[in-house]
Design a protein around this motif. Structure first.
Motif, PDB file in Angstrom:
ATOM      1  N   GLN A 158      -3.304 -74.718 -70.573  1.00  0.00           N
ATOM      2  CA  GLN A 158      -4.004 -73.492 -70.904  1.00  0.00           C
ATOM      3  C   GLN A 158      -4.964 -73.687 -72.083  1.00  0.00           C
ATOM      4  O   GLN A 158      -4.835 -73.031 -73.111  1.00  0.00           O
ATOM      5  CB  GLN A 158      -3.006 -72.380 -71.255  1.00  0.00           C
ATOM      6  CG  GLN A 158      -2.101 -71.946 -70.115  1.00  0.00           C
ATOM      7  CD  GLN A 158      -1.124 -70.874 -70.566  1.00  0.00           C
ATOM      8  OE1 GLN A 158      -0.010 -71.161 -70.996  1.00  0.00           O
ATOM      9  NE2 GLN A 158      -1.550 -69.619 -70.467  1.00  0.00           N
ATOM     10  N   HIS A 168      -5.256 -65.368 -68.532  1.00  0.00           N
ATOM     11  CA  HIS A 168      -4.068 -65.698 -67.754  1.00  0.00           C
ATOM     12  C   HIS A 168      -4.228 -67.087 -67.142  1.00  0.00           C
ATOM     13  O   HIS A 168      -5.342 -67.579 -66.951  1.00  0.00           O
ATOM     14  CB  HIS A 168      -3.859 -64.685 -66.627  1.00  0.00           C
ATOM     15  CG  HIS A 168      -3.437 -63.341 -67.118  1.00  0.00           C
ATOM     16  ND1 HIS A 168      -2.203 -63.112 -67.679  1.00  0.00           N
ATOM     17  CD2 HIS A 168      -4.088 -62.143 -67.125  1.00  0.00           C
ATOM     18  CE1 HIS A 168      -2.101 -61.832 -68.007  1.00  0.00           C
ATOM     19  NE2 HIS A 168      -3.237 -61.230 -67.691  1.00  0.00           N
ATOM     20  N   GLU A 184      -7.565 -70.889 -65.134  1.00  0.00           N
ATOM     21  CA  GLU A 184      -7.454 -69.759 -66.064  1.00  0.00           C
ATOM     22  C   GLU A 184      -8.564 -68.741 -65.807  1.00  0.00           C
ATOM     23  O   GLU A 184      -9.639 -69.079 -65.325  1.00  0.00           O
ATOM     24  CB  GLU A 184      -7.557 -70.257 -67.509  1.00  0.00           C
ATOM     25  CG  GLU A 184      -6.430 -71.177 -67.949  1.00  0.00           C
ATOM     26  CD  GLU A 184      -6.611 -71.637 -69.381  1.00  0.00           C
ATOM     27  OE1 GLU A 184      -6.016 -71.024 -70.289  1.00  0.00           O
ATOM     28  OE2 GLU A 184      -7.374 -72.608 -69.594  1.00  0.00           O
ATOM     29  N   ARG A 188      -5.670 -61.886 -63.964  1.00  0.00           N
ATOM     30  CA  ARG A 188      -4.590 -62.665 -63.354  1.00  0.00           C
ATOM     31  C   ARG A 188      -4.842 -62.893 -61.870  1.00  0.00           C
ATOM     32  O   ARG A 188      -4.495 -63.952 -61.333  1.00  0.00           O
ATOM     33  CB  ARG A 188      -3.241 -61.976 -63.589  1.00  0.00           C
ATOM     34  CG  ARG A 188      -3.090 -60.612 -62.974  1.00  0.00           C
ATOM     35  CD  ARG A 188      -1.792 -59.937 -63.452  1.00  0.00           C
ATOM     36  NE  ARG A 188      -1.514 -58.707 -62.724  1.00  0.00           N
ATOM     37  CZ  ARG A 188      -2.070 -57.529 -62.998  1.00  0.00           C
ATOM     38  NH1 ARG A 188      -2.936 -57.439 -63.983  1.00  0.00           N
ATOM     39  NH2 ARG A 188      -1.766 -56.472 -62.297  1.00  0.00           N
ATOM     40  N   SER A 214       1.247 -66.773 -65.648  1.00  0.00           N
ATOM     41  CA  SER A 214       1.500 -66.245 -66.996  1.00  0.00           C
ATOM     42  C   SER A 214       1.159 -64.763 -67.015  1.00  0.00           C
ATOM     43  O   SER A 214       0.340 -64.312 -67.818  1.00  0.00           O
ATOM     44  CB  SER A 214       0.646 -66.984 -68.028  1.00  0.00           C
ATOM     45  OG  SER A 214      -0.730 -66.723 -67.801  1.00  0.00           O
ATOM     46  N   ALA A 215       1.779 -63.992 -66.134  1.00  0.00           N
ATOM     47  CA  ALA A 215       1.397 -62.584 -65.994  1.00  0.00           C
ATOM     48  C   ALA A 215       2.564 -61.789 -65.436  1.00  0.00           C
ATOM     49  O   ALA A 215       3.550 -62.349 -64.954  1.00  0.00           O
ATOM     50  CB  ALA A 215       0.194 -62.465 -65.056  1.00  0.00           C
ATOM     51  N   THR A 235       6.884 -65.845 -62.268  1.00  0.00           N
ATOM     52  CA  THR A 235       6.021 -65.163 -63.233  1.00  0.00           C
ATOM     53  C   THR A 235       6.765 -64.997 -64.558  1.00  0.00           C
ATOM     54  O   THR A 235       7.990 -64.847 -64.574  1.00  0.00           O
ATOM     55  CB  THR A 235       5.567 -63.784 -62.726  1.00  0.00           C
ATOM     56  OG1 THR A 235       6.695 -62.907 -62.653  1.00  0.00           O
ATOM     57  CG2 THR A 235       4.928 -63.899 -61.357  1.00  0.00           C
TER      58      THR A 235
END
Length: 274
Positions: A158, A168, A184, A188, A214-215, A235
């Protein structure tokens, strides 16, 4: 509008800000990297199809993933060409399809009732929103340690998130938890579409591993994962009720609130997680 010259210029921009001390004393003038959010006009076969708010990097991947998620194509090689052009105020993403696929896009464009990245583009009624998903038939053998391994290494994939704290990430992981590919975006849904597109363009089979996001888990992310043919979605935040029920109905293994110390198995109809 920023006229990008390279990948970084499409991802972030430096902004002068002033740090205000609250719990800690000390104000300071700083330069902060912030994520770029820009309108991306998606055109299919010369027809205006949607306007998305997105990070305008990896748009070739996004074009493929978006077209797959929208059902405009079935395989990446059905896209003839993708053109990306900076325009006044944003970007134009032009997707060119063969005539038979263009007809599908034209029909969808005619019935479009909203422009958003929420997954409801072109949906006219509740029945269409709740139409059955294709059953997820793929199986992998994985376990809790694989989830932990993927979570532990997600931050390393990230760079934009580390620099800005505002985007995200969507990552594709092997059954052992090794992150093979990541994308990214400020949205999301866009991050997942970029990942799906990147996998299609590089020949990575979604059925061979799992997706980590990442959401929070909304139903659209479940739908995109199931339609891609990936057997498992993880998630870091909680699912919505519709996400949980849609995952179970499609046979998708869903793991939510995945943190360093625990995770919730929301759906695992085939007992894939040891």
């Amino acid at each position: 509008m920023i006229q990008p010259d390279d990948q970084r210029d499409r991802e972030m921009v430096d902004l002068p800000v002033r740090r205000l001390g609250l719990a800690e004393p000390g104000d300071a003038d700083l330069t902060r990297s912030i994520a770029i959010e820009a309108p991306v006009s998606v055109e299919v076969g010369g027809i205006a199809y949607a306007v998305m708010m997105a990070t305008p990097a990896d748009l070739d991947d996004y074009a493929v993933g978006f077209a797959l998620s929208e059902g405009l194509i079935e395989t990446a090689d059905q896209i003839g060409r993708v053109d990306v052009h900076p325009i006044e105020g944003g970007f134009a993403l032009r997707i060119w399809l063969p005539p038979e696929r263009n007809a599908i896009a034209l029909e969808r464009a005619r019935t479009r009732v909203s422009e958003s990245s929420c997954g409801l583009c072109g949906i006219e009624n509740i029945e269409e929103v709740l139409r059955p998903l294709p059953p997820v038939t793929a199986r992998i053998g994985t376990d809790r340690s694989a989830i932990a391994t993927a979570l532990a290494s997600l931050r390393d994939h990230q760079p934009l998130g580390q620099a800005t704290g505002a985007v995200h990430a969507a990552a594709f992981c092997s059954p052992a938890g090794q992150i093979l590919l990541a994308r990214e975006d400020v949205g999301r849904h866009n991050a997942l579409d970029k990942l799906i597109g990147a996998m299609a363009r590089t020949g990575v089979d979604p059925a061979s591993g799992f997706i980590l996001l990442s959401a929070r888990c909304s139903y659209e992310l479940v739908e995109k994962t199931a339609r891609a043919g990936c057997p498992m979605l993880v998630t870091v935040s909680a699912p919505t009720s519709l996400a949980a029920t849609r995952a179970a109905a499609a046979g998708l293994t869903l793991v939510a609130l995945a943190r360093t110390d625990s995770a919730l198995i929301v759906s695992d109809p085939h007992g894939m997680i040891a």
